[in-house]
Enzyme design. Sequence first.
Site, mmCIF file in Angstrom:
data_model
loop_
_atom_site.group_PDB
_atom_site.id
_atom_site.type_symbol
_atom_site.label_atom_id
_atom_site.label_comp_id
_atom_site.label_asym_id
_atom_site.label_seq_id
_atom_site.Cartn_x
_atom_site.Cartn_y
_atom_site.Cartn_z
ATOM 1 N N THR A 129 0.819 -1.214 0.000
ATOM 2 C CA THR A 129 0.000 0.000 0.000
ATOM 3 C C THR A 129 0.856 1.268 0.000
ATOM 4 O O THR A 129 0.348 2.368 0.183
ATOM 5 C CB THR A 129 -0.945 0.023 1.216
ATOM 6 O OG1 THR A 129 -0.177 -0.260 2.385
ATOM 7 C CG2 THR A 129 -2.038 -1.013 1.073
ATOM 8 N N LEU A 151 3.668 4.219 0.902
ATOM 9 C CA LEU A 151 3.950 5.010 2.106
ATOM 10 C C LEU A 151 2.659 5.746 2.489
ATOM 11 O O LEU A 151 2.545 6.952 2.337
ATOM 12 C CB LEU A 151 5.099 6.003 1.806
ATOM 13 C CG LEU A 151 5.590 6.948 2.900
ATOM 14 C CD1 LEU A 151 5.892 6.222 4.189
ATOM 15 C CD2 LEU A 151 6.821 7.700 2.423
ATOM 16 N N HIS A 152 1.660 5.007 2.948
ATOM 17 C CA HIS A 152 0.382 5.651 3.283
ATOM 18 C C HIS A 152 0.436 6.190 4.713
ATOM 19 O O HIS A 152 1.502 6.322 5.293
ATOM 20 C CB HIS A 152 -0.781 4.684 3.028
ATOM 21 C CG HIS A 152 -0.790 3.491 3.922
ATOM 22 N ND1 HIS A 152 -1.436 3.491 5.128
ATOM 23 C CD2 HIS A 152 -0.218 2.263 3.794
ATOM 24 C CE1 HIS A 152 -1.268 2.300 5.702
ATOM 25 N NE2 HIS A 152 -0.532 1.546 4.916
ATOM 26 N N ALA A 153 -0.729 6.485 5.255
ATOM 27 C CA ALA A 153 -0.757 7.229 6.519
ATOM 28 C C ALA A 153 -0.009 6.535 7.658
ATOM 29 O O ALA A 153 0.824 7.154 8.323
ATOM 30 C CB ALA A 153 -2.208 7.499 6.925
#
Lengths: 201, 95, 128
Positions: B14, B16-18
């Site tokens: 996914t 470098l998401h939150a």
Amino acid sequence: MHIDEALRKRLIQTVAETVIAHAEDLTELDQAIGDGDHGLNMRRGFEAVLADRDKIAAQSLPKALHAVGMTLVMKVGGASGPLYGTLFMQLGKSIPDEPTLADATEALAAAFGAVKMRGKSDVGAKTMLDVIAPVLAALRDGADPRGLPALADAAAAATKPMRAVRGRASFLGDRSIGHIDPGARSTALILRAICDTLGAA
Amino acid sequence: MSEHAASVEITNPTGLHARPAVKLTKLAKTFADATVQVALAEGGPWIDAKSVVKIMALKAGRGAFLHIRAGGAQGAEALAALAALVRRDFDETHV
Amino acid sequence: MSNVGIVIVSHSPDVAKGAADMVRQMVGEEVPLAWCGGNADGGLGTQVQDILDAIDRAWSEAGVAILVDLGGAETNSDMAIELLPEERRDRVVVCNAPVVEGAVVAATEASGGSPLAVVRATAEELSP
């Protein structure tokens, strides 16, 4: 003017009963432009004030006003709690034990400033300030206090064409135009209750 | 000055998401004596790795290369730790 | 050294609790955290007493940053701050930031030991 304990009791009683009796009207106004809880919230707050009537009235006028404000802050919930709470708390901080009309005028001016800061708002934004401001101006001009309730009613009605810029009503933008602001209405109701009680005393 | 640099491919599915952004920032902050910056291109723009808001705004996806450069007394240490975190897919559990 | 505490105030207790869950899962346990929401009748709203209690639960000597949703939450939070004991009043701020994202980034900043002003500034980076 000497506002003794019996008169303080009557003031609390009349103001609280007036707000409680108009809870449904206020809710209706708020359903048009807010989230419809102004009447319920105000009723909850003033029922708490009424329940504490004797305890509050036993205190000096400044302390009693402050106590009313504190009760509203804690019980109303919603933004009206801190706004009405601030109004009464500041009145309590600014008014002497036996105020002249000039003292009361200056206390109202201080309360007006405090509410303005609390709500980060000003005159013309379709709020309770739109009722307090003309009442304050009339008092400063030396107007007969007997004319104040009618003036306040007219000022509340005059919020109808205004556009809300603060609070939930502001999300409606132009659609807030055409409805009386519930906070302005409740302010006018409270003022009338105070004037009627003091006028009859 | 940034004396240490590395480029690491983001392999986390996914990106470098939150949540990874929070982890990266928190780890960077543990090196008080290091300045750490990251970029998605070698030429920059370089972003402070201790700024969670800026790292979240990077929106780096899987397959992107994260360029890391670090300076200061703890620079080498910080660089190694951050690069390792990216290689470990930010310790995310994949389902 | 203690980290800045985070308080989440929403009209909805579900939103407040959900935002707090996100902070706990994404940031961890090193930040004091509390939330409140809803009115006395179980409906939507915010109450000064609840906010005061939440500040108390999240209290840190480094201060507390409050994240709020809609207008009344901010007004009630301002009111709550004013009612705090004097020695605490200057160490609590309301951040002008979206409640969920603001809570996460403020907590991230706080977890690194940043002072209250920096925690607030970080959350407010989210607001244009």
